[in-house]
Design a protein around this motif. Structure first.
Motif, PDB file in Angstrom:
ATOM      1  N   ILE A   1       0.871  -1.174   0.000  1.00 26.12           N
ATOM      2  CA  ILE A   1       0.000   0.000   0.000  1.00 26.12           C
ATOM      3  C   ILE A   1       0.906   1.222   0.000  1.00 26.12           C
ATOM      4  O   ILE A   1       1.663   1.446   0.944  1.00 26.12           O
ATOM      5  CB  ILE A   1      -0.925   0.021   1.230  1.00 26.12           C
TER       6      ILE A   1
ATOM      7  N   ALA B   1      -2.580   7.151  -0.972  1.00 25.77           N
ATOM      8  CA  ALA B   1      -3.617   6.302  -0.364  1.00 25.77           C
ATOM      9  C   ALA B   1      -4.775   7.100   0.223  1.00 25.77           C
ATOM     10  O   ALA B   1      -4.599   8.172   0.796  1.00 25.77           O
ATOM     11  CB  ALA B   1      -2.998   5.435   0.719  1.00 25.77           C
TER      12      ALA B   1
ATOM     13  N   ARG C   1      -9.485  -2.555   0.592  1.00 30.79           N
ATOM     14  CA  ARG C   1      -8.523  -3.468  -0.044  1.00 30.79           C
ATOM     15  C   ARG C   1      -7.995  -4.492   0.965  1.00 30.79           C
ATOM     16  O   ARG C   1      -7.855  -5.665   0.650  1.00 30.79           O
ATOM     17  CB  ARG C   1      -7.340  -2.699  -0.631  1.00 30.79           C
TER      18      ARG C   1
ATOM     19  N   SER D   1      -0.213  -1.152 -10.101  1.00 32.98           N
ATOM     20  CA  SER D   1      -1.088  -0.119  -9.527  1.00 32.98           C
ATOM     21  C   SER D   1      -1.876   0.632 -10.599  1.00 32.98           C
ATOM     22  O   SER D   1      -3.056   0.948 -10.413  1.00 32.98           O
ATOM     23  CB  SER D   1      -0.279   0.874  -8.688  1.00 32.98           C
TER      24      SER D   1
ATOM     25  N   VAL E   1      -8.103   1.968   1.264  1.00 30.28           N
ATOM     26  CA  VAL E   1      -7.117   1.056   1.861  1.00 30.28           C
ATOM     27  C   VAL E   1      -7.811   0.023   2.738  1.00 30.28           C
ATOM     28  O   VAL E   1      -7.516  -1.175   2.675  1.00 30.28           O
ATOM     29  CB  VAL E   1      -6.066   1.835   2.685  1.00 30.28           C
TER      30      VAL E   1
END
Length: 475
Positions: free
Chosen positions: A36, A41, A49, A318, A46
């Protein structure tokens, strides 16, 4: 499971990896750790996920580790009012204080003490080193005048590198502290600190973890500054892993010096028995192409040959178009080279007789014996994960199977080369426990009838102390 590669893959989460199905396919393709990146972020995303990864992990009976990567004191210019192209010989002011929209004459810098820290003649590099400036003067308050040496487009929010300047910024910004607290609350498996310069930087993060975490979360030092390379022996004592972050490192240090620095850092990590990750631009072309370049294939392979525990994907997973295919491609490369006899790891036995010396020595001899007798697996019982770090560093040919009742370390072990960790909490007697674990190794097809296994444990087994016993079993 037995056919999984031994070198681990770290994949960065982002817009391209939002769906549950994509994350599931990535795990099946070979992801061992999800990164992460807290530079970009959003806490809500987050959290979603992390929950998704852990839910899928339960269904697959394998949950990748979660690595929280803190941004650190990242220097950036501000927003630009218009499209600006700077040319060699142009002069421009880098200004601090209240943020403003920049133009061809003035640009905002998010580093308040920059005019005090910088000296005439020092370099300012922008946008991963694409633009070069040299400091002409500073008022030591809020303005630095610089001359363009290498020009190009000066875009909004681009990163700044100061290879000659001693930066006075703290290792952890207010954002990093809040991000670290959030990551600790989510019980992530590893936390990485960016732009580490010396051991003191890591102590700040370690103290924060000690204050806010229910259990110790291991720390990775990202090596991307010349000071870090210089101070690596001190840094090693205060971290649990290294990341060779070649992006900023290749800007702050001449790019031609990075390959040897990479090899030096991997060697230092192996001698310290801690994992090392090689990162940045490993499969960059696969952001938009299904085929990597030959140079990228060689780069991944050579990182494994150097002795890396893990290789990392950033933009490839990403924001890339092929987040699953790039993992499949990388996994094929890893499998094809990781068992080569050309790979060398430090072979000297443990020397320093610390409190852990017995455990270190047992692990060292277990790895050697496993190779000599061609044992198919080394099974170790551990409460802290320490033996997994030790055995992994010796790179035995055998599978490294780690069993623990401490659930906090099971996923953490997924970063270590060759290690597969499983939850186990039936500790009756040494004989019964070892027999039970050997049966599990058989059921999972890591070993079969006629194979040798090496078992490591602490006796008495109920005390869960340091490993002091090595036993050879024949299936």
């Amino acid at each position: 499971m037995p056919n999984r590669k031994k070198t681990k893959i770290v994949a960065t989460l982002g817009p391209a990896t939002q769906s549950k199905e994509t994350i599931r396919e990535m795990i099946l393709a070979g992801v061992d750790v999800f990164r992460i990146n807290f530079s970009h972020a959003n806490y809500t995303n987050v959290l979603e996920r992390i929950q998704t990864i852990r839910e899928i992990g339960k269904t697959l009976n394998f949950t990748p580790a979660i690595l929280a990567d803190l941004q650190g004191p990242k220097l950036r210019v501000g927003m630009m009012k218009e499209e600006v192209i700077v040319k060699p010989g142009d002069e421009i002011l880098f200004c601090t204080g209240e943020e403003f929209e920049g133009n061809a004459k003035r640009v905002y810098m998010n580093y308040d003490t920059f005019p005090k820290d910088v000296n005439v003649g020092e370099m300012i590099l922008l946008d991963d080193g694409k633009l070069h400036f040299q400091v002409i003067s500073t008022n030591k308050k809020d303005e630095v005048k610089a001359k363009v040496l290498q020009g190009g487009p000066l875009r909004s929010k681009k990163g700044v590198n100061l290879p000659n300047t001693k930066i006075s910024l703290p290792a952890m910004t207010e954002k990093d502290i809040e991000d670290a607290k959030f990551a600790i609350k989510q019980e992530v498996d590893w936390i990485a600190l960016s732009f580490v310069r010396d051991a003191e930087d890591l102590q700040i993060l370690n103290n924060l973890i000690k204050e806010h975490a229910a259990f110790k979360i291991p720390v990775i030092a990202k090596i991307e500054k010349p000071e870090a390379v210089k101070n690596i022996k001190r840094i090693i004592a205060y971290c649990d892993g290294l990341m060779v972050a070649r992006g900023d490192l290749g800007v702050e240090i001449p790019a031609n010096e990075v390959p040897l620095i990479q090899k030096e850092l991997v060697l230092v990590a192996k001698q310290a028995r801690i994992p090392v990750i090689i990162a940045t631009q490993m499969m960059e072309t696969m952001i938009t192409s299904l085929t990597p370049t030959r140079a990228e294939v060689n780069d991944v392979a050579n990182s494994v040959m150097d002795g890396a525990d893990a290789v990392m994907l950033s933009g490839e997973t990403s924001i890339g178009n092929y987040p699953v295919q790039v993992i499949e491609t990388m996994a094929k490369i890893l499998k094809s080279v990781e068992n080569s006899k050309l790979i060398r790891v430090p072979q000297e036995p443990p020397q320093i007789k610390t409190i852990r010396y017995i455990t270190k020595s047992v692990c060292y001899h277990a790895a050697l014996m496993a190779n000599e007798i061609e044992a198919k697996a080394i099974c170790t019982l551990t409460n802290s994960g320490y033996t997994a770090f030790q055995i992994s560093a010796w790179r035995p040919n055998a599978h490294i199977l780690v069993f623990s009742s401490n659930k906090n370390i099971i996923t953490r072990m997924n970063l270590l080369w060759g290690v597969r960790a499983f939850h186990y909490d039936k500790f009756v007697s040494t004989d019964e426990t070892i027999e039970d674990i050997n049966n599990i190794a058989c059921e999972m097809e890591f070993v079969e009838k006629g194979d040798y296994l090496i078992n490591l444990a602490s006796m008495p087994i109920q005390d869960k102390g340091m490993v002091n016993t090595l036993r050879v079993s024949l299936v």
